[in-house]
Design an enzyme around this catalytic site. Structure first.
Site, short mmCIF file in Angstrom:
data_model
loop_
_atom_site.label_atom_id
_atom_site.label_comp_id
_atom_site.label_asym_id
_atom_site.label_seq_id
_atom_site.Cartn_x
_atom_site.Cartn_y
_atom_site.Cartn_z
N HIS A 49 0.69 -0.94 0.05
CA HIS A 49 -0.17 -0.18 -0.02
C HIS A 49 1.33 1.49 -0.03
O HIS A 49 0.85 2.13 -0.63
CB HIS A 49 -0.82 0.30 0.85
N ASP A 72 5.90 20.83 -26.54
CA ASP A 72 5.81 19.79 -26.85
C ASP A 72 7.28 20.16 -24.88
O ASP A 72 7.67 20.88 -24.55
CB ASP A 72 6.44 18.70 -27.54
N TRP A 105 6.84 -0.43 3.61
CA TRP A 105 7.63 0.42 2.56
C TRP A 105 8.73 1.09 2.66
O TRP A 105 10.08 1.06 2.43
CB TRP A 105 6.19 1.99 1.96
N SER A 129 12.96 5.35 -13.93
CA SER A 129 11.53 6.95 -14.50
C SER A 129 11.37 7.73 -13.95
O SER A 129 11.26 9.17 -14.35
CB SER A 129 9.67 5.80 -14.13
N SER A 130 11.71 7.94 -12.84
CA SER A 130 10.99 9.43 -12.03
C SER A 130 12.20 9.92 -12.20
O SER A 130 12.37 11.33 -12.70
CB SER A 130 11.67 9.36 -10.22
N HIS A 174 13.69 11.55 3.23
CA HIS A 174 12.80 12.58 3.99
C HIS A 174 13.04 13.90 2.49
O HIS A 174 11.79 14.38 2.31
CB HIS A 174 13.68 13.81 4.80
N GLU A 228 12.17 12.63 -0.03
CA GLU A 228 11.25 12.71 -1.30
C GLU A 228 9.80 13.03 -0.42
O GLU A 228 8.69 13.18 -1.06
CB GLU A 228 11.55 11.36 -0.49
N TYR A 235 9.05 16.32 0.44
CA TYR A 235 8.59 17.51 -0.17
C TYR A 235 8.41 17.05 -1.57
O TYR A 235 7.65 18.34 -2.27
CB TYR A 235 10.29 17.63 0.26
N SER A 289 -1.24 27.61 -5.84
CA SER A 289 -1.07 28.94 -5.77
C SER A 289 -1.43 29.01 -7.01
O SER A 289 -1.64 30.21 -7.65
CB SER A 289 0.86 28.74 -5.98
N HIS A 341 15.93 13.14 11.80
CA HIS A 341 14.11 13.71 13.04
C HIS A 341 13.43 12.35 12.80
O HIS A 341 12.76 12.13 13.22
CB HIS A 341 13.30 14.38 12.64
N HIS A 342 13.66 11.04 11.70
CA HIS A 342 12.14 10.16 11.65
C HIS A 342 13.54 8.87 12.91
O HIS A 342 13.15 8.24 13.13
CB HIS A 342 12.75 9.47 10.51
N THR A 366 7.27 27.07 5.14
CA THR A 366 6.13 26.40 5.40
C THR A 366 4.97 27.62 5.49
O THR A 366 3.69 27.98 4.78
CB THR A 366 5.59 25.50 5.64
N LYS A 399 3.89 30.43 2.96
CA LYS A 399 3.13 30.33 1.94
C LYS A 399 2.11 29.92 2.32
O LYS A 399 1.04 30.74 1.98
CB LYS A 399 3.56 28.24 1.28
N ARG A 446 1.75 1.20 15.30
CA ARG A 446 1.36 1.16 13.92
C ARG A 446 2.34 -0.42 13.28
O ARG A 446 2.77 -0.70 13.93
CB ARG A 446 2.32 2.50 12.98
#
Lengths: 529, 192
Positions: free
Chosen positions: A80, A109, A145, A173-174, A257, A259, A261, A272, A306-307, A332, A335, A454
């Site tokens: 998931h 294009d 994951w 791909s990314s 991390h 990732e 963002y 925006s 921080h993880h 943030t 924004k 979890r």
């Protein structure tokens, strides 16, 4: 370069009529076709990953083991997460980038159309491999994951090689998509479209693409090390061989991390665009938005640990990562302030894109605040690996990233299909999603604070009520998305004819072309004042 | 595409971006040695290098001398002989010294024993650092045999001025009935 542009010229000059049938989609180099395929693919993956979430919520509907065995439950949580991150959110953003960036900067294009085709068409294979591994003996990936070693090395099933290769393909791909975006933005802007005139969606994607270039290779390195540790006798993460399992977490979160963002910066760009359009005002603080986005991207490289507060880091390191994490709330906050200031004294109307954008601002901010709570090292020792974390990242990713993608879809559907969507059905989708997403994720905060861990298929009975409410919210949210599927199909097939600019206050080059956007746009570059 | 000649070169950007990709892939692997170096230098993650351990003993205070006495005894009913090679040594604080302790097992059975240390005065125990000691582990000794067991130690240079004599005493206990698997394995080997 001359060959690339040469081919593109030829394409533009001699193939104005798209080939029909399956080959149109297989061999297309048209940014709109590829964008559509990305968007449909991501929506299919959203439904696949969503049905896995339904399995999770059904199992957690009451305490005890009812429907699935724990090993399968772990595969569901793992796949998931992988599908939603790499299969739903990221391809949806790439699809939006493909559709909108060339039209927004006045380019005919993407800069590298053949690579564009490649970067889409390897994705279905990546996810076919990942999903096929679920049917192998021993099951698919079941280590979360985040695939922490040694769960993914010593204790993983034999299908781990398939997981590694599918992540490799997703990464390739990314990276190809990101290279394409950067080259397009740097080289194909219409005359007069200076960097500081670009729409914010283009800006945020530009910065996201650099993040992708920087961290996807690190992810590729991490999965490669897992592969060699498991199959080729290396000891990167095996203490017995001189390695260190904690190092896995450092490498993974150095990717992980930035990732997160990558999955939120394009949302900022979408919101925006939408909030000014429906407030009928210019965006407040355009340049501060650009700088804030860049600041968030830069800081994202300084906060990975921080993880890992509970891994036994020295106090100095914990404080460093705590303060850096809290620092992110400054750009943030800029924004969120700018969005609110844009609406201030605006002539606001509440069409569905605006509703989703507003929900994004509020719910993403809630997710940001719970993120700030998690950033506080001492309390993180309590929150770590509880449902509080699950609540936090679902608020920023579902009611954040996914809601912004929904907003973008409603905002640009008239441009893509040439038809207005069914506003009544859309409002139903919005309110059903808004209510159910909060029933689904808000009580998770309380479950987490009360200590529910979890990634477990069973829990002690005092969490039963909360989990029942959460599961009901989950089923409702899942069903609500079928309304969206029905709405999009309906909109593609027909509906009220959409004018070139269906939204009164919208700005940007994409609204200067007819709806639906012709197969080729801006063959001659537009004038940008 | 009238403006085509004025456009920058695509391949130049692509080349740079691909180089970045390759570089970041390499950086991912470079994190492995970097992580080790970082942990070694800072001592994070519970790693202490030989350099640091040695650095604590480097500064030898030659202006002072402390007399370290050794006392040994065996527990009641314990048949072993157990005594130090020397009864006392005079050392400078910070200086490392090795002293052997002699044990013999006069019985006809393989035995396992453990020595329990004690330091007097109690204040000095904070400053007596054993680098290696036979008392860290259970000691197996085959029937009718003897052995020399080393003990390496130094006195912390911060030891208070008023301490001139430190007494280190060991009592040897019979642990044959409560032996650890390691000790049993060690004794099983030579007999069989």
């Amino acid at each position: 370069m001359s060959t690339v542009v040469g081919e593109m010229d030829q394409h533009d000059d001699h193939h104005h009529h798209a080939p029909s049938g399956i080959t149109r989609w297989l061999f297309t180099t048209n940014h709109k076709d590829i964008g559509s395929m990305y968007l449909w693919f991501s929506f299919i993956m959203f439904l696949v990953g969503g049905s896995m979430a339904m399995v999770i919520r059904a199992e957690l509907f009451q305490p005890g083991l009812q429907l699935v065995d724990p090993h399968f439950f772990n595969q569901m949580t793992t796949v998931h997460g992988l599908i939603m991150v790499f299969g739903a959110v990221m391809p949806a953003f790439t699809g939006l980038a493909n559709w909108m960036i060339p039209m927004m900067i006045g380019a005919p294009d993407m800069a590298l159309p053949r690579m564009n085709n490649w970067s889409f068409w390897i994705l279905p294979f990546a996810f076919a491999i990942l999903l096929a591994s679920l049917f192998m003996e021993g099951g698919g990936p079941a280590f979360g994951w985040t695939f922490y070693a040694p769960l993914s090395t010593t204790y993983s099933s034999d299908s781990t090689a398939l997981f590694v290769f599918s992540v490799h393909i997703m990464g390739i791909s990314s990276i190809m998509g990101a290279i394409n975006v950067i080259v397009t933005i740097m080289n194909m802007r219409a005359p007069g479209m200076s960097y500081m005139k670009m729409p914010l969606f283009v800006w945020t994607w530009f910065i996201t693409a650099f993040l992708l270039i920087a961290v996807m290779p690190v992810l590729a390195g991490a999965v490669t090390m897992v592969l060699t540790d498991k199959y080729f006798g290396t000891s990167f993460f095996d203490a017995a061989g001189g390695g260190d399992p904690v190092m896995f977490q450092h490498i993974f979160w150095f990717f992980g991390h930035p990732e997160v963002y990558i999955m939120i910066l394009p949302s900022f760009g979408i919101v925006s665009a939408i909030i000014p359009a429906f407030s009928r005002k210019r965006l407040f603080g355009y340049s501060s938005m650009v700088y804030a986005t860049a600041a968030i991207a830069g800081l994202s490289f300084l906060v990975w640990a921080h993880h890992m507060f509970t891994t036994g880091m020295p106090v100095f390191a914990e404080l460093f990562f705590m303060y850096c994490t809290m620092l992110i709330s400054v750009p943030t906050g800029v924004k969120v302030f700018n969005w609110v200031a844009t609406m201030w004294r605006g002539s606001i109307s509440f069409e569905t894109p605006m509703l989703f954008a507003l929900a994004f601002v509020i719910l993403f901010t809630i997710g940001g605040f719970s993120g700030l709570m998690l950033a506080i090292t001492p309390v993180d020792f309590q929150y770590h690996d509880t449902y509080f974390v699950v609540a936090h990242f679902h608020y920023v990713l579902v009611s954040g990233a996914i809601f912004s993608i929904m907003a973008a879809a409603y905002y640009w559907l008239p441009k893509w299909t040439g038809h207005m969507y069914d506003e009544g059905l859309a409002k139903l989708h919005f309110w059903a999603s808004l209510i159910s997403v909060n029933v689904l994720f808000f009580p998770m905060h309380f479950a987490g604070l009360a200590g529910m861990p979890r990634r477990i298929p069973d829990y002690s009975v005092q969490f039963a009520d909360i989990n029942q409410i959460v599961s009901i919210g989950g089923f409702a949210f899942g069903l609500s998305q079928l309304i969206f599927l029905w709405l999009v199909i309906k909109c593609v097939k027909g509906g009220k004819k959409a004018p070139a600019k269906p939204w009164e206050g919208a700005e940007g080059l994409e609204w200067t072309v007819p709806s639906p956007a012709p197969y080729h746009t801006f063959d001659t570059p537009p004038e940008v004042k | 595409m009238a403006e085509q000649p004025t456009k920058p070169d695509n391949t130049r950007i692509i080349r740079r971006l691909l180089l970045t990709v390759v570089g970041m892939f390499a950086f991912g692997f470079a994190l492995v040695p970097l992580y080790n170096v970082f942990c070694d230098i800072t001592g994070f993650n519970g790693r202490f290098t030989d350099g640091q351990a040695a650095a604590n003993t480097r500064s030898v205070d030659t202006n002072r001398t402390v007399n370290v006495q050794f006392i040994t005894r065996v527990n009641k009913g314990m048949p072993w002989g157990f005594e130090p090679e020397v009864s006392s040594v005079r050392i400078h604080p910070g200086e490392t010294k090795v002293v052997n302790f002699l044990a013999n097992n006069p019985t006809g059975q393989n035995m396992i024993a453990q020595a329990i240390p004690s330091v007097a005065p109690g204040e000095a125990s904070l400053y007596l650092n054993k680098v290696e000691c036979f008392c860290f582990n259970q000691q197996p000794l085959a029937a009718e045999s003897k052995t020399a067991m080393p003990m390496q130690f130094y006195l912390d240079p911060d030891i208070p001025e008023h301490i001139h004599t430190v007494t280190l005493s060991y009592t040897m206990y019979d642990m044959t009935e409560n032996a650890t698997p390691d000790a049993l394995a060690a004794i099983a080997q030579p007999v069989n």
